[in-house]
Design a protein around this motif. Structure first.
Motif, mmCIF file in Angstrom:
data_model
loop_
_atom_site.group_PDB
_atom_site.id
_atom_site.type_symbol
_atom_site.label_atom_id
_atom_site.label_comp_id
_atom_site.label_asym_id
_atom_site.label_seq_id
_atom_site.Cartn_x
_atom_site.Cartn_y
_atom_site.Cartn_z
ATOM 1 N N VAL A 1 0.750 -4.695 -7.624
ATOM 2 C CA VAL A 1 -0.546 -3.993 -7.559
ATOM 3 C C VAL A 1 -1.689 -4.999 -7.581
ATOM 4 O O VAL A 1 -2.638 -4.917 -6.799
ATOM 5 N N ILE A 2 -1.598 -5.968 -8.475
ATOM 6 C CA ILE A 2 -2.629 -7.019 -8.554
ATOM 7 C C ILE A 2 -2.718 -7.766 -7.226
ATOM 8 O O ILE A 2 -3.807 -8.041 -6.719
ATOM 9 N N ALA B 1 -11.147 -2.408 -14.133
ATOM 10 C CA ALA B 1 -11.406 -1.055 -13.629
ATOM 11 C C ALA B 1 -10.505 -0.668 -12.453
ATOM 12 O O ALA B 1 -10.571 0.475 -11.976
ATOM 13 N N ILE B 2 -9.664 -1.600 -11.969
ATOM 14 C CA ILE B 2 -8.782 -1.273 -10.840
ATOM 15 C C ILE B 2 -7.953 -0.033 -11.177
ATOM 16 O O ILE B 2 -7.321 0.047 -12.235
ATOM 17 N N GLU B 3 -7.971 0.946 -10.298
ATOM 18 C CA GLU B 3 -7.194 2.165 -10.517
ATOM 19 C C GLU B 3 -5.752 1.925 -10.079
ATOM 20 O O GLU B 3 -5.486 1.620 -8.916
ATOM 21 N N VAL B 4 -4.844 2.055 -11.031
ATOM 22 C CA VAL B 4 -3.433 1.754 -10.776
ATOM 23 C C VAL B 4 -2.626 3.046 -10.712
ATOM 24 O O VAL B 4 -2.521 3.762 -11.713
ATOM 25 N N ASP C 1 0.828 -1.203 0.000
ATOM 26 C CA ASP C 1 0.000 0.000 0.000
ATOM 27 C C ASP C 1 0.867 1.260 0.000
ATOM 28 O O ASP C 1 0.604 2.218 -0.747
ATOM 29 N N LEU C 2 1.902 1.262 0.836
ATOM 30 C CA LEU C 2 2.820 2.404 0.866
ATOM 31 C C LEU C 2 3.526 2.561 -0.473
ATOM 32 O O LEU C 2 3.723 3.684 -0.965
ATOM 33 N N ALA C 3 3.888 1.423 -1.064
ATOM 34 C CA ALA C 3 4.645 1.451 -2.314
ATOM 35 C C ALA C 3 3.870 2.121 -3.435
ATOM 36 O O ALA C 3 4.407 2.971 -4.151
ATOM 37 N N THR D 1 6.952 -5.223 -15.052
ATOM 38 C CA THR D 1 6.055 -6.361 -14.816
ATOM 39 C C THR D 1 5.837 -6.618 -13.333
ATOM 40 O O THR D 1 4.691 -6.767 -12.878
ATOM 41 N N ASP D 2 6.894 -6.671 -12.569
ATOM 42 C CA ASP D 2 6.758 -6.983 -11.143
ATOM 43 C C ASP D 2 6.027 -5.894 -10.382
ATOM 44 O O ASP D 2 5.340 -6.173 -9.392
#
Length: 378
Positions: A319-320, A346-349, A183-185, A313-314
């Motif tokens: 995030v996933i 729809a995940i906000e990245v 989360d911090l990342a 990629t990582d």
């Protein structure tokens, strides 16, 4: 002195009763009510909450309750109250100068369990016969020493319970810490910012030149300058491999990729190359991602996950992973629940500059490696 269980107890002299004579408020104990490794009582249900037929054994407070099934021979305890139990549990008393609690520990010991594993009858559900149980050898100290032994065992068991409880608490804390690190990342709080980095808006334009990218994301003021927020579908896609027929290759299903079994060979399916990503879209753990160790056919519960070239990629996999819990809780379908692809897309990245993505991944991996080391050594 050495003696036998039959010489110091009334093992096998059961008081059988019909379930019709058991009142609704009476405690009825079944094998599944006892934890396998500790024999602790998991639940206490009365007759009114059981659907039972046939007969049961009557037992009194202080009786030893001993499972006859060889698979569950470590389910032994001293009854904390009176009640009735399945006939797969043998209730009995020890005689006057034998502590029931001491005998309980002997019956749960590795020594006695080794003896019982050499006995037994039956194929589907092997049991310990009454004769074999009664012939089991028991080391019998004086009564006062039995009590001292019980006190010492219970002292150490209580310490072990504290340690186990602390271990479980620490494991939960480590899981929370991993989630917090992620989360911090992705909110720019794990590594320092470099104002000289190319802003994320430029790499996003290379991913999709037609996309409208608003620099610095005024709607996400909590993110560092140079970051952007875009939907997951802009950064990756879910596809099926090209169909192939007539070529023998491994079936890359979930059990193989988890290392639970060897692969099975198929002669047709959807091709996936080695070192590609597969995301689980069907089943309880939808959203879990695997990297293929070899080429083969894509398992039926997977989609291939393709990540855009200009995204680390990582970083996107982290995030996933952060959204795995939400993806599991919002699966769709009843018979076979599967990934809610609309929610996934729809995940906000939050997207940082590429150089910062590299630093974030290194920081996450370093922190998680240390946490994994702690977990492995608990």
């Amino acid at each position: 002195m050495w003696t036998t269980l039959g010489e110091i107890s009334n093992y096998g002299e059961c008081n059988n009763v019909s379930v019709d004579s058991i009142t609704d408020d009476d405690w009825v104990l079944e094998l599944e009510d006892l934890e396998k490794d500790t024999a602790k009582i998991i639940q206490t249900l009365s007759r009114s909450k059981r659907s039972i037929k046939g007969v049961r054994h009557r037992f009194n407070k202080g009786d030893i309750l001993y499972s006859k099934l060889r698979t569950y021979l470590n389910k032994v305890l001293v009854a904390p109250q009176s009640g009735y139990c399945t006939t797969e549990i043998m209730p009995f008393n020890s005689y006057c100068n034998v502590s029931s609690y001491y005998l309980n520990h002997v019956l749960r010991s590795a020594y006695f369990l080794d003896y019982t594993q050499q006995c037994g009858y039956g194929v589907k559900m092997p049991r310990l016969s009454t004769t074999d149980a009664c012939n089991g050898m028991i080391p019998l100290p004086p009564l006062a020493e039995q009590k001292r032994i019980v006190k010492e065992i219970e002292h150490w068991f209580s310490l072990i319970d504290v340690i186990e409880s602390g271990k479980e608490d620490l494991q939960a804390t480590i899981k929370q810490a991993k989630s917090k690190i992620l989360d911090l990342a992705i909110h720019g709080k794990l590594v320092p910012q470099d104002p000289n980095d190319e802003p994320a808006s430029e790499l996003l334009k290379r991913i999709n030149s037609k996309a409208e990218i608003t620099c610095d994301n005024g709607h996400y003021t909590q993110l560092p300058i140079g970051w952007e927020v875009v939907p997951m579908q802009m950064l990756c896609s879910l596809t099926d491999g090209k169909k192939l027929d007539g070529k023998e290759m491994p079936n890359l299903d979930v059990k193989y990729l988890r290392g639970e079994r060897d692969f099975k060979t198929l002669t047709n399916g959807r091709y996936v190359a080695a070192n590609n990503l597969l995301i689980l879209v069907d089943g309880e753990n939808s959203g879990e991602v695997f990297r293929t160790p070899i080429e083969g056919y894509q398992g039926s519960t997977f989609k291939q996950l393709h990540i855009a070239e200009n995204i680390h990629t990582d970083y996107l996999l982290h995030v996933i992973n952060l959204h795995r819990k939400s993806l599991r809780e919002n699966k769709i379908g009843s018979a076979i629940p599967h990934l809610n692809k609309k929610q996934f897309k729809a995940i906000e990245v939050p997207v940082p500059p590429y150089n910062e993505q590299v630093k974030i991944v290194a920081a996450i991996n370093s922190a998680q490696d240390r946490l994994d080391t702690i977990m492995e050594n608990l």
